[in-house]
Scaffold this motif. Sequence first.
Motif, PDB file in Angstrom:
ATOM      1  N   PHE A  48       0.814  -1.215   0.000  1.00  0.00           N
ATOM      2  CA  PHE A  48       0.000   0.000   0.000  1.00  0.00           C
ATOM      3  C   PHE A  48       0.846   1.263   0.000  1.00  0.00           C
ATOM      4  N   LEU A  49       2.159   1.107   0.049  1.00  0.00           N
ATOM      5  CA  LEU A  49       3.000   2.282   0.307  1.00  0.00           C
ATOM      6  C   LEU A  49       3.580   2.923  -0.941  1.00  0.00           C
ATOM      7  N   GLY A  50       3.452   2.274  -2.078  1.00  0.00           N
ATOM      8  CA  GLY A  50       3.974   2.872  -3.300  1.00  0.00           C
ATOM      9  C   GLY A  50       5.370   2.377  -3.658  1.00  0.00           C
ATOM     10  N   SER A  62      13.452 -10.311   2.753  1.00  0.00           N
ATOM     11  CA  SER A  62      14.590 -11.226   2.674  1.00  0.00           C
ATOM     12  C   SER A  62      15.096 -11.603   4.073  1.00  0.00           C
ATOM     13  N   LYS A  63      14.999 -10.669   5.005  1.00  0.00           N
ATOM     14  CA  LYS A  63      15.455 -10.975   6.363  1.00  0.00           C
ATOM     15  C   LYS A  63      14.489 -11.929   7.069  1.00  0.00           C
ATOM     16  N   VAL A  64      13.210 -11.711   6.878  1.00  0.00           N
ATOM     17  CA  VAL A  64      12.231 -12.639   7.469  1.00  0.00           C
ATOM     18  C   VAL A  64      12.405 -14.031   6.843  1.00  0.00           C
ATOM     19  N   ALA A  97      21.261 -13.322  14.122  1.00  0.00           N
ATOM     20  CA  ALA A  97      21.061 -12.395  15.243  1.00  0.00           C
ATOM     21  C   ALA A  97      20.932 -10.960  14.731  1.00  0.00           C
ATOM     22  N   ARG A  98      21.676 -10.639  13.668  1.00  0.00           N
ATOM     23  CA  ARG A  98      21.577  -9.298  13.081  1.00  0.00           C
ATOM     24  C   ARG A  98      20.251  -9.142  12.326  1.00  0.00           C
ATOM     25  N   ASN A  99      19.883 -10.153  11.548  1.00  0.00           N
ATOM     26  CA  ASN A  99      18.614 -10.076  10.834  1.00  0.00           C
ATOM     27  C   ASN A  99      17.436  -9.967  11.797  1.00  0.00           C
ATOM     28  N   ALA A 155       5.622  10.036  -1.484  1.00  0.00           N
ATOM     29  CA  ALA A 155       4.767   9.216  -2.350  1.00  0.00           C
ATOM     30  C   ALA A 155       3.777   8.365  -1.548  1.00  0.00           C
ATOM     31  N   LEU A 156       3.792   8.520  -0.221  1.00  0.00           N
ATOM     32  CA  LEU A 156       2.866   7.707   0.600  1.00  0.00           C
ATOM     33  C   LEU A 156       1.419   8.109   0.319  1.00  0.00           C
ATOM     34  N   PRO A 157       0.491   7.156   0.459  1.00  0.00           N
ATOM     35  CA  PRO A 157      -0.924   7.512   0.312  1.00  0.00           C
ATOM     36  C   PRO A 157      -1.362   8.475   1.417  1.00  0.00           C
TER      37      PRO A 157
HETATM   38  C1  1PZ Z   1       1.800   2.107   7.072  1.00  0.00           C
HETATM   39  C2  1PZ Z   1       3.175   2.454   7.378  1.00  0.00           C
HETATM   40  C3  1PZ Z   1       3.919   3.396   6.447  1.00  0.00           C
HETATM   41  C4  1PZ Z   1       5.350   3.414   6.731  1.00  0.00           C
HETATM   42  C5  1PZ Z   1       6.322   3.976   5.802  1.00  0.00           C
HETATM   43  C6  1PZ Z   1       7.730   4.046   6.342  1.00  0.00           C
HETATM   44  C7  1PZ Z   1       8.613   2.920   5.958  1.00  0.00           C
HETATM   45  C8  1PZ Z   1      10.042   3.142   6.333  1.00  0.00           C
HETATM   46  C9  1PZ Z   1      10.900   2.046   5.829  1.00  0.00           C
HETATM   47  C10 1PZ Z   1      12.310   2.039   6.337  1.00  0.00           C
HETATM   48  C11 1PZ Z   1      13.148   1.229   5.424  1.00  0.00           C
HETATM   49  C12 1PZ Z   1      14.598   1.045   5.750  1.00  0.00           C
HETATM   50  C13 1PZ Z   1      15.165   0.106   4.734  1.00  0.00           C
HETATM   51  C14 1PZ Z   1      16.594  -0.239   4.784  1.00  0.00           C
HETATM   52  C15 1PZ Z   1      17.193  -0.692   5.881  1.00  0.00           C
HETATM   53  C16 1PZ Z   1      18.576  -1.252   5.799  1.00  0.00           C
HETATM   54  O1  1PZ Z   1      19.526  -0.278   6.040  1.00  0.00           O
HETATM   55  C17 1PZ Z   1      18.751  -2.368   6.791  1.00  0.00           C
HETATM   56  C18 1PZ Z   1      20.078  -3.028   6.515  1.00  0.00           C
HETATM   57  O2  1PZ Z   1      20.344  -4.017   7.447  1.00  0.00           O
HETATM   58  P1  1PZ Z   1      21.735  -4.832   7.367  1.00  0.00           P
HETATM   59  O3  1PZ Z   1      21.691  -5.688   6.117  1.00  0.00           O
HETATM   60  O4  1PZ Z   1      22.843  -3.833   7.357  1.00  0.00           O
HETATM   61  O5  1PZ Z   1      21.766  -5.671   8.608  1.00  0.00           O
HETATM   62  N1  1PZ Z   1      17.645  -3.325   6.654  1.00  0.00           N
HETATM   63  C19 1PZ Z   1      16.665  -3.436   7.543  1.00  0.00           C
HETATM   64  O6  1PZ Z   1      16.660  -2.798   8.561  1.00  0.00           O
HETATM   65  C20 1PZ Z   1      15.609  -4.455   7.217  1.00  0.00           C
HETATM   66  C21 1PZ Z   1      14.212  -4.069   7.610  1.00  0.00           C
HETATM   67  C22 1PZ Z   1      13.750  -2.731   7.058  1.00  0.00           C
HETATM   68  C23 1PZ Z   1      12.295  -2.522   6.898  1.00  0.00           C
HETATM   69  C24 1PZ Z   1      11.499  -2.123   8.056  1.00  0.00           C
HETATM   70  C25 1PZ Z   1      10.173  -1.624   7.623  1.00  0.00           C
HETATM   71  C26 1PZ Z   1       9.074  -1.969   8.478  1.00  0.00           C
HETATM   72  C27 1PZ Z   1       7.730  -1.856   7.891  1.00  0.00           C
HETATM   73  C28 1PZ Z   1       7.234  -0.534   7.439  1.00  0.00           C
HETATM   74  C29 1PZ Z   1       5.779  -0.554   7.147  1.00  0.00           C
HETATM   75  C30 1PZ Z   1       5.333  -1.446   6.083  1.00  0.00           C
END
Ligand code: 1PZ
Length: 204
Positions: A48-50, A62-64, A97-99, A155-157
Motif C-alpha cells: 500500500f506504500l507505493g 529477505s530478512k524474514v 542475530a543481526r537479521n 509518495a505515501l498515500p
Molecule cells: C503504514 C506504514 C507506512 C510506513 C512507511 C515508512 C517505511 C520506512 C521504511 C524504512 C526502510 C529502511 C530500509 C533499509 C534498511 C537497511 O539499512 C537495513 C540493513 O540491514 P543490514 O543488512 O545492514 O543488517 N535493513 C533493515 O533494517 C531491514 C528491515 C527494514 C524494513 C522495516 C520496515 C518496516 C515496515 C514498514 C511498514 C510497512
Amino acid sequence: YKSTTSTDTPLAAMAEAFEELSRSLQSKDLRLAPFCSACALVSVLFSFLGFAFKFAEAEYVSKVHSLLEASKTYDTLNRIIDHDVEHNIVRTPGSHARNLRRVRQGLGLIQAIFEEFLTTNDCSLRTAASTAYSQVCAPYHTWTVRKAVFAGMYALPTRDQLIAKLKETDFSVGMEMRRYIEASRPIINYIDDLYISRDIKLDW
Ligand code: 1PZ
C-alpha cells in the motif's frame, strides 16, 4: 460494524497473529517459525506504500525469509542468538542475530507509526511515518537509506487512502492498530531481552 476477532482485513490478521504469539510467550521460549509467520503478515502493508518502498520491502522480506530458513535448524529465537554469540557473529551482516535485530526494528517502526497515526484524527500518514522513522530507525540507518526513506515519504498515500486500502473505517483502523501496538509490545521486549541478557548493547 466489524467483529473484534475477525481476521478479514490485513490489520486484523496482523493483530491476531501477534496476540497469538504473545499468548505463547507466557508458557515458553518464543519459537522461530510462528514468529516468522507473524512477521511475514506485516509485509502486506508494503503493497500500500507505493514504489518508493520497494527496496524496504525487499530488505524486510529477505530478512524474514532468512530467519524462516533458519527455523529448520534452530527451534527458538534463543537458539539463534546462542549460536551467533558462540561464533561471535551477532553483528555480522547477514547473521541471524543481526537479521532478527533488523526485523525487530521493523516491528518497532510499525508500532511507532501506528501510535503517531492515532495521536490525532487528522495526522497524515507522511507526518506519522516521518516522526516515527526519525525516532525509531533513522539513528541506525546510513545516510543513503535515510535519504531514500524521507524521499519516499512524499509518495505515501493519504490517511484516507490508507484506511480504504486497509479495508478499515475511521473507527476500526484505530481499534486494529491499537491491538497490534499492545500485542507486539511483549514480543519486542522479549527480543530486546535476548540481547540485553547476554550483555549485548542495542545501539545498532
Ligand atoms: C503504514 C506504514 C507506512 C510506513 C512507511 C515508512 C517505511 C520506512 C521504511 C524504512 C526502510 C529502511 C530500509 C533499509 C534498511 C537497511 O539499512 C537495513 C540493513 O540491514 P543490514 O543488512 O545492514 O543488517 N535493513 C533493515 O533494517 C531491514 C528491515 C527494514 C524494513 C522495516 C520496515 C518496516 C515496515 C514498514 C511498514 C510497512
